[in-house]
Design a protein around this motif. Structure first.
Motif, PDB file in Angstrom:
ATOM      1  N   ASP B  30       0.861  -1.194   0.000  1.00  0.00           N
ATOM      2  CA  ASP B  30       0.000   0.000   0.000  1.00  0.00           C
ATOM      3  C   ASP B  30       0.892   1.236   0.000  1.00  0.00           C
ATOM      4  N   VAL B  31       0.950   1.915  -1.124  1.00  0.00           N
ATOM      5  CA  VAL B  31       1.824   3.087  -1.224  1.00  0.00           C
ATOM      6  C   VAL B  31       1.089   4.334  -0.744  1.00  0.00           C
ATOM      7  N   LEU B  32      -0.187   4.455  -1.101  1.00  0.00           N
ATOM      8  CA  LEU B  32      -1.006   5.567  -0.615  1.00  0.00           C
ATOM      9  C   LEU B  32      -2.287   4.987  -0.032  1.00  0.00           C
ATOM     10  N   GLN B  33      -2.716   5.578   1.083  1.00  0.00           N
ATOM     11  CA  GLN B  33      -3.900   5.021   1.742  1.00  0.00           C
ATOM     12  C   GLN B  33      -4.868   6.133   2.144  1.00  0.00           C
ATOM     13  N   GLY B  34      -6.031   6.114   1.548  1.00  0.00           N
ATOM     14  CA  GLY B  34      -7.116   7.015   1.932  1.00  0.00           C
ATOM     15  C   GLY B  34      -6.758   8.478   1.960  1.00  0.00           C
ATOM     16  N   LEU B  35      -6.023   8.909   0.957  1.00  0.00           N
ATOM     17  CA  LEU B  35      -5.524  10.285   0.973  1.00  0.00           C
ATOM     18  C   LEU B  35      -6.568  11.267   0.461  1.00  0.00           C
ATOM     19  N   ASN B  36      -6.736  12.367   1.206  1.00  0.00           N
ATOM     20  CA  ASN B  36      -7.647  13.443   0.800  1.00  0.00           C
ATOM     21  C   ASN B  36      -6.866  14.748   0.744  1.00  0.00           C
ATOM     22  N   LEU B  37      -7.204  15.547  -0.257  1.00  0.00           N
ATOM     23  CA  LEU B  37      -6.422  16.770  -0.444  1.00  0.00           C
ATOM     24  C   LEU B  37      -7.186  17.754  -1.327  1.00  0.00           C
ATOM     25  N   ASP B  38      -7.103  19.038  -0.978  1.00  0.00           N
ATOM     26  CA  ASP B  38      -7.651  20.079  -1.853  1.00  0.00           C
ATOM     27  C   ASP B  38      -6.590  21.143  -2.060  1.00  0.00           C
ATOM     28  N   VAL B  39      -6.426  21.530  -3.302  1.00  0.00           N
ATOM     29  CA  VAL B  39      -5.443  22.578  -3.620  1.00  0.00           C
ATOM     30  C   VAL B  39      -6.162  23.645  -4.434  1.00  0.00           C
ATOM     31  N   ARG B  40      -6.005  24.894  -4.017  1.00  0.00           N
ATOM     32  CA  ARG B  40      -6.658  25.985  -4.733  1.00  0.00           C
ATOM     33  C   ARG B  40      -5.742  26.549  -5.811  1.00  0.00           C
ATOM     34  N   GLN B  41      -6.370  27.258  -6.710  1.00  0.00           N
ATOM     35  CA  GLN B  41      -5.627  27.935  -7.788  1.00  0.00           C
ATOM     36  C   GLN B  41      -4.592  28.890  -7.167  1.00  0.00           C
ATOM     37  N   GLY B  42      -3.347  28.855  -7.672  1.00  0.00           N
ATOM     38  CA  GLY B  42      -2.316  29.794  -7.233  1.00  0.00           C
ATOM     39  C   GLY B  42      -1.592  29.374  -5.974  1.00  0.00           C
ATOM     40  N   GLU B  43      -1.828  28.143  -5.496  1.00  0.00           N
ATOM     41  CA  GLU B  43      -1.116  27.691  -4.307  1.00  0.00           C
ATOM     42  C   GLU B  43       0.179  26.977  -4.704  1.00  0.00           C
ATOM     43  N   PHE B  44       1.103  27.018  -3.724  1.00  0.00           N
ATOM     44  CA  PHE B  44       2.415  26.400  -3.917  1.00  0.00           C
ATOM     45  C   PHE B  44       2.565  25.392  -2.775  1.00  0.00           C
ATOM     46  N   VAL B  45       2.508  24.115  -3.128  1.00  0.00           N
ATOM     47  CA  VAL B  45       2.491  23.053  -2.126  1.00  0.00           C
ATOM     48  C   VAL B  45       3.747  22.198  -2.246  1.00  0.00           C
ATOM     49  N   ALA B  46       4.362  21.937  -1.130  1.00  0.00           N
ATOM     50  CA  ALA B  46       5.530  21.043  -1.131  1.00  0.00           C
ATOM     51  C   ALA B  46       5.162  19.759  -0.397  1.00  0.00           C
ATOM     52  N   PHE B  47       5.538  18.633  -0.976  1.00  0.00           N
ATOM     53  CA  PHE B  47       5.347  17.338  -0.323  1.00  0.00           C
ATOM     54  C   PHE B  47       6.696  16.874   0.194  1.00  0.00           C
ATOM     55  N   MET B  48       6.741  16.522   1.463  1.00  0.00           N
ATOM     56  CA  MET B  48       7.983  15.990   2.036  1.00  0.00           C
ATOM     57  C   MET B  48       7.691  14.636   2.664  1.00  0.00           C
ATOM     58  N   GLY B  49       8.762  13.958   2.977  1.00  0.00           N
ATOM     59  CA  GLY B  49       8.589  12.657   3.611  1.00  0.00           C
ATOM     60  C   GLY B  49       9.754  11.754   3.257  1.00  0.00           C
ATOM     61  N   PRO B  50       9.931  10.700   4.004  1.00  0.00           N
ATOM     62  CA  PRO B  50      11.055   9.794   3.740  1.00  0.00           C
ATOM     63  C   PRO B  50      10.864   9.040   2.424  1.00  0.00           C
ATOM     64  N   SER B  51      11.962   8.437   1.975  1.00  0.00           N
ATOM     65  CA  SER B  51      11.872   7.645   0.743  1.00  0.00           C
ATOM     66  C   SER B  51      10.846   6.536   0.941  1.00  0.00           C
ATOM     67  N   GLY B  52      10.038   6.322  -0.084  1.00  0.00           N
ATOM     68  CA  GLY B  52       9.038   5.262  -0.015  1.00  0.00           C
ATOM     69  C   GLY B  52       7.756   5.713   0.669  1.00  0.00           C
ATOM     70  N   SER B  53       7.662   7.003   0.980  1.00  0.00           N
ATOM     71  CA  SER B  53       6.453   7.481   1.674  1.00  0.00           C
ATOM     72  C   SER B  53       5.295   7.706   0.706  1.00  0.00           C
ATOM     73  N   GLY B  54       5.573   7.700  -0.600  1.00  0.00           N
ATOM     74  CA  GLY B  54       4.499   7.826  -1.586  1.00  0.00           C
ATOM     75  C   GLY B  54       4.440   9.189  -2.263  1.00  0.00           C
ATOM     76  N   LYS B  55       5.453  10.020  -2.043  1.00  0.00           N
ATOM     77  CA  LYS B  55       5.439  11.386  -2.616  1.00  0.00           C
ATOM     78  C   LYS B  55       5.367  11.355  -4.147  1.00  0.00           C
ATOM     79  N   THR B  56       6.313  10.628  -4.740  1.00  0.00           N
ATOM     80  CA  THR B  56       6.376  10.608  -6.207  1.00  0.00           C
ATOM     81  C   THR B  56       5.169   9.883  -6.790  1.00  0.00           C
ATOM     82  N   THR B  57       4.701   8.852  -6.078  1.00  0.00           N
ATOM     83  CA  THR B  57       3.496   8.148  -6.548  1.00  0.00           C
ATOM     84  C   THR B  57       2.311   9.108  -6.582  1.00  0.00           C
ATOM     85  N   LEU B  58       2.201   9.936  -5.544  1.00  0.00           N
ATOM     86  CA  LEU B  58       1.110  10.920  -5.504  1.00  0.00           C
ATOM     87  C   LEU B  58       1.244  11.902  -6.672  1.00  0.00           C
ATOM     88  N   LEU B  59       2.480  12.329  -6.899  1.00  0.00           N
ATOM     89  CA  LEU B  59       2.708  13.269  -8.010  1.00  0.00           C
ATOM     90  C   LEU B  59       2.322  12.629  -9.346  1.00  0.00           C
TER      91      LEU B  59
END
Lengths: 382, 246
Positions: B30-59
């Motif tokens: 399970d790389v991502l589990q039950g993830l919820n997220l809202d991003v508005r127009q013009g926002e700048f969001v950074a995803f951090m986390g250890p390797s294997g946390s699912g950042k690139t998969t989410l991207l």
């Protein structure tokens, strides 16, 4: 085409590899064209054969003679219009390498039986009056830089051997591109005068024209039945069948050429397929990026196929241009051993089509691989 | 601001109950589990986390490069999770600009040609494409390097060309996977200044994966992932936690 720049930029990425791949295409296409003209040259005897001509030879072999006395008997068979006879002379001009075909002809009937060869009347009339005269094909005249009026020696090891002198009285030209212009004709009377006594009255083969080609089987049968159980039994067949039989004496040329040609193309397929596969593998990441930014799977296939097709087209054209330039030179170097090596438009078109086909086939596998590649997996490897 | 586990009717990007599971042999990861997220127009969001946390998969899921096992992603009202591969490709061309860690420029094309690539998929004329490319390269400060090939540019300049390529077709949002990962601090700062400018001046929406806290601090919001779950949301500039973390 807006994608052309991308295709050409990718092609020029590894210039040496590109040159070598195009070079392999060019060499293969040249070889293909050369094998094609050689095959055509061997088959040309059948192609140029008159539909209304029959050839009568000794039943045992063409190298066995038949009597001149058969001529009038054959001419009396219903349906036979003209008859002439020839002997193979087998000489060389000065040196063994200067080989070309020389025939003893029956000057009274040669032109009626072989109307495809044209000779100016004044030259022919001069030849008829000159016992040591000769009529020479235009290509042989050109090859040895002979001129009308020259007296030339021909050496032979047959018919008692020695050097025979001839006066060139005229030049013949073929009316069609495929007609053989390498022959050398001289008079039966001169020939018979010099040959050993035991060979006098014997000719090599008869060539006859019939009124109606549909009657050829009946006439051939009538001739052969007429001389059955004689010391010189005959075998009569159409000129095209005779020519095909002549080619068969060299072995199955067609099979040989098709086999070599197939091996060449299969090897080319492996070479270009491998090159394209390496090329695609090297830029997996780049293709993945293209797909990521919105290029479709089909676009990626189109790029890969486009590259292999351009290589095939350029290499194929270069090979065929090389063939157009080099084949006449090679034909001269072969010293008339093969008459008229003609690179026909059909052969050129087939060569180019085959090259493009190889281009498509060799690009298909890596292209489909690139098309099916998952962007996420490919980007992970970058 | 980014909302996590919130109803995001007015958001540009809505992610709901997103799961991604990979199968490795008999094992399911399970790389991502039950993830919820809202991003508005013009926002700048950074995803951090250890390797294997699912950042690139989410991207990859947000960019339509991969499909989730469950859940939905909606961008500007288009739910992309049920699009066919062909539709998804067309959607990416219109809506997503990608920026990669290793720039991923085509080495045989010059800067102009690299930036022009996304425009080849549009119906723009050659002259219009030229105008767009020149404008994009001007934004990233490389108008005078148009004819340079990637090998003739520094790492920072290559990434600027990649950014120009990402923005040239005016996508809905930018996805950046470790955009400064191959750069030294000075060049990384320059790239981040450029990204901030894209958000502030051109109202671009940026979602970025990074390991670098200094780079992440330049974003409006930092989201931390761990084992496929969003564990923390923080306003980068105010250093405060957002509520409703899953």
């Amino acid at each position: 085409m807006k994608f052309g720049g991308l295709i050409f930029a990718n092609l020029l990425r590894k210039k040496i590899r590109l040159l070598l791949t195009i070079g392999s295409f060019a060499v293969a296409l040249f070889l293909f064209a050369f094998l094609g003209v050689v095959r055509d040259a061997f088959n040309r005897g059948a192609d140029v054969a008159g539909a209304d001509r029959l050839v009568t030879i000794n039943r045992t072999s063409i190298i066995n003679p038949i009597p001149l006395s058969y001529r009038d008997q054959i001419l009396r068979i219903p349906g036979v219009k003209y008859i002439t006879h020839n002997n193979w002379f087998g000489g060389v001009y000065k040196d063994e390498k200067n080989f070309f075909p020389q025939f003893v002809i029956d000057s009274d009937n040669q032109r009626q039986v072989f109307p495809e060869f044209s000779i100016p009347d004044d030259q022919w009339n001069k030849f008829l009056k000159d016992r040591e005269g000769a009529i020479v094909g235009a290509r042989t005249m050109e090859r040895f830089h002979w001129n009308i009026g020259d007296r030339i020696p021909i050496k032979t090891t047959l018919y008692g051997g020695g050097s025979w002198e001839f006066n060139i009285d005229g030049v013949y030209h073929g009316k069609r591109a495929q007609d053989d212009e390498t022959q050398f004709w001289f008079q039966w009377d001169y020939f018979e005068e010099r040959i050993p006594e035991r060979l006098k009255g014997l000719i090599g083969w008869y060539v006859l024209r019939v009124n109606n080609p549909d009657e050829s089987p009946r006439i051939a049968k009538a001739i052969d039945e007429k001389f059955a159980n004689s010391p010189y039994e005959t075998k009569t067949e159409t000129e095209s069948a005779f020519a095909a039989g002549w080619v068969k004496q060299f072995g199955n040329i067609r099979f040989l050429i098709v086999t070599i040609g197939s091996v060449v193309f299969f090897t080319l397929l492996l070479v270009t397929g491998n090159t394209m596969a390496i090329s695609v593998r090297e830029r997996t990441g780049e293709l993945a990026v293209l797909k990521a930014i919105g290029f479709s799977d089909w676009s990626v296939l189109f790029f890969v196929l486009g590259e292999s097709l351009v290589i095939a087209l350029v290499g194929g054209l270069l090979g065929l241009i090389l063939a157009i330039v080099a084949i006449p030179v090679l034909a001269n170097a072969l010293n008339g051993m093969l008459p008229n090596l003609i690179l026909s438009p059909a052969l050129l078109a087939f060569g180019l089509f085959s090259a493009l086909l190889v281009g498509i086939v060799s690009g298909i596998l890596p292209g489909v691989g690139a098309m099916r590649m998952r962007v996420v997996n490919a980007l992970r490897r970058v | 601001m980014v909302k996590v586990d919130a109803a995001g009717e007015s958001s540009l990007i809505n992610v709901r109950d997103l799961d991604k599971t990979y199968r490795r042999g008999e094992e399911e990861i399970d790389v991502l589990q039950g993830l919820n997220l809202d991003v508005r127009q013009g926002e700048f969001v950074a995803f951090m986390g250890p390797s294997g946390s699912g950042k690139t998969t989410l991207l990859n899921l947000l960019g339509g490069l991969d499909v989730p096992t469950r859940g939905s992603i909606t961008v500007s009202g288009d739910e992309i999770t049920h699009m066919s591969a062909g539709k998804l490709t067309e959607w990416r061309a219109r809506h997503v600009g990608f920026i990669f860690q290793t720039y991923n420029l085509i080495p045989v094309l010059n800067a102009f040609q690299n930036v022009e690539l996304p425009l080849l998929l549009t119906k723009l004329s050659k002259a219009e494409r030229r105008d767009h490319v020149e404008a994009a390269l001007s934004v990233v400060g490389l108008a005078d390097r148009m004819k340079h090939f990637p090998r003739q540019l520094s790492g920072g300049q290559e990434q600027r060309v990649a950014i120009a390529r990402a923005i040239v077709a005016d996508p809905t949002f930018l996805l950046c996977d470790e955009p400064t990962g191959d750069l030294d601090r000075k060049r990384a700062d320059e790239i981040m200044t450029l990204m901030e400018e894209l958000v502030a001046k051109y109202h671009k929406t940026i979602l970025m994966v990074t390991h670098d806290p200094l780079v992440a601090a330049r974003a409006h919001t930092i989201l931390h992932l761990d084992k496929g779950v969003l564990v923390e949301a923080r306003q980068a500039s105010q250093d405060t936690l957002a509520g409703g973390v899953a």
